[in-house]
Design an enzyme around this catalytic site. Structure first.
Site, short mmCIF file in Angstrom:
data_model
loop_
_atom_site.label_atom_id
_atom_site.label_comp_id
_atom_site.label_asym_id
_atom_site.label_seq_id
_atom_site.Cartn_x
_atom_site.Cartn_y
_atom_site.Cartn_z
N HIS A 29 -10.42 -8.22 -7.93
CA HIS A 29 -10.16 -7.77 -6.57
C HIS A 29 -10.67 -8.76 -5.52
O HIS A 29 -11.82 -9.20 -5.58
CB HIS A 29 -10.84 -6.41 -6.35
CG HIS A 29 -10.89 -5.97 -4.93
ND1 HIS A 29 -12.04 -5.99 -4.16
CD2 HIS A 29 -9.91 -5.51 -4.11
CE1 HIS A 29 -11.78 -5.55 -2.95
NE2 HIS A 29 -10.50 -5.24 -2.88
N LYS A 37 0.83 -1.19 0.00
CA LYS A 37 0.00 0.00 0.00
C LYS A 37 0.87 1.25 0.00
O LYS A 37 1.92 1.31 0.66
CB LYS A 37 -0.90 0.01 1.23
CG LYS A 37 -1.88 -1.16 1.30
CD LYS A 37 -2.97 -1.06 0.26
CE LYS A 37 -4.01 -2.14 0.43
NZ LYS A 37 -5.16 -2.00 -0.47
#
Length: 394
Positions: A325, A194
């Site tokens: 996803h 991230k």
């Protein structure tokens, strides 16, 4: 290429039943399951104050049974909010399924959408329907004695996979490196971390440390979770070119189609997005405007497998890569049936919910030989169940 026709046009009048209809749905069971996370999870949305840390994931499971004794299992999910609403909405529309031929999945999807048309044809309403839709596809493949990927027509028996769960922003970089090593040791092929920290220098330091640790040969991705504006995305995109990333994910607001298109044209690094879009129509806007290099649909979020297959056809027509996803238990099968070599996201969060596990080795995730999705609910999933509802006989 023209826009796809609406998938929810009013159905034509029912034709008389023929010999082709040989089975009927007799029962539907719904289950609200809340899976606790061992550690509260934070990404850029938390660090910028847009969301609170995530402590659990709410799942809606649907089990469908037919007169001939066939069964299917499907699920949808919600993070942070919406789980109880999904369950409630599914309870409202599930009775419409009773008596239908379980093979007529697209017809059933349309019927369920029109049963609740006043609350819209996307978002929470169709995410609730997704669990039922996925259960019907699972049932269909089980009845055929085939893994779902094979029922759909697989292009491959394994798919490249990457790990996300070890690289969240709340995780110290030393632990990110250890997590990456553990993922690679499990046979997972790529690592995603991230980004989107309020201090861009922190992102670049973390990314540099991960790339140096992994070396140039390991596929590496980053995910900004929509936290940059257009100037920041351009600056960070250029700064990250040296790391030869597989992609930059969600650099901008998910609905900023023009911004994504401009960024895709400006950078060498591929741009990926789509996980937050909740319909075929929303994905179509990204696809037709060349706004991404890699499309990332989420079957439970777009309304199930029926809708996922429609947008996958559109994406393939535009020569896009695919990287669905979350929910690898579903998306492995859908990715295996995509014509272009895809990626699947590895999350071990859901493993306690099921009795079975997926195999990863040599950087790939393998389609199981079990019929359907290939999963059954564990006793732990039953223990985490907060509500159940049944319709018909089960």
């Amino acid at each position: 290429m023209t826009a796809p026709a609406s998938p929810t046009s009013p159905a034509s009048p029912a034709s008389p039943e023929g010999d082709a209809t040989s089975d009927r749905v007799t029962g539907v069971r719904l289950r609200a399951v809340h899976l606790p996370l061992t550690t509260p999870v934070s990404d850029a949305k938390v660090l910028t104050g847009r969301q609170r840390a995530m402590t659990e994931v709410a799942f809606l499971f649907a089990e469908v049974r037919t007169a001939r004794g066939h069964e299917g299992l499907g699920f949808s999910y919600s993070k942070r909010a919406g789980g109880p609403a999904q369950f409630t909405h599914a309870c409202e529309v599930a009775p419409e399924l009773l008596g239908e031929d379980p093979s007529d999945i697209a017809k059933i999807w349309t019927k369920l959408v029109w049963a609740s048309a006043s609350v819209g044809r996307s978002g929470l309403s169709t995410q609730a329907i997704a669990a039922i839709d996925i259960a019907l596809w699972d049932l269909k493949a089980k009845r055929a004695g085939l893994p779902l990927a094979k029922l759909l027509g697989a292009h491959r028996d394994s798919v490249r996979c990457y790990n996300t769960s070890g690289g969240f922003l709340h995780t110290p970089v030393e632990q990110v490196l250890d997590n990456a090593d553990a993922s690679l040791a499990r046979g997972i092929g790529g690592i995603k971390i991230k980004v989107g920290h309020p201090d861009h220098a922190v992102d670049l330091r973390r990314l540099s440390a991960v790339r140096e640790h992994l070396g140039a040969g390991v596929p590496l991705m980053v995910d900004a979770n929509q936290q940059w504006d257009r100037p920041a995305a351009r600056r960070m995109g250029r700064a990250m070119e040296e790391f030869r990333l597989e992609w930059i994910e969600e650099p901008l607001d998910a609905y900023d189609v023009r911004g994504h298109a401009a960024l895709t044209a400006a950078l060498d690094t591929p741009i990926a997005s789509g996980e937050m879009l909740v319909s075929v129509a929303e994905h179509w806007e990204m696809i037709k405007h060349d706004a991404v290099d890699i499309i990332q649909p989420d079957a439970p979020r777009v309304g199930g497998i029926t809708q996922f297959l429609k947008l996958a056809t559109l994406a393939d027509h535009q020569h896009l890569q695919l990287a669905p996803h979350f929910a690898m238990e579903i998306h492995l099968h859908l990715a295996a049936a995509y014509p272009r070599e895809p990626w699947v996201e590895h999350f071990d969060w859901l493993e306690p919910l099921f009795n079975e596990r997926l195999e990863t080795r040599d950087g790939r995730m393998y389609v199981p030989d079990r019929p359907g999705l290939g999963f059954t609910l564990s006793e732990q999933a039953r223990a985490w169940t907060r509500e159940t509802a049944g319709f018909g006989t089960f």
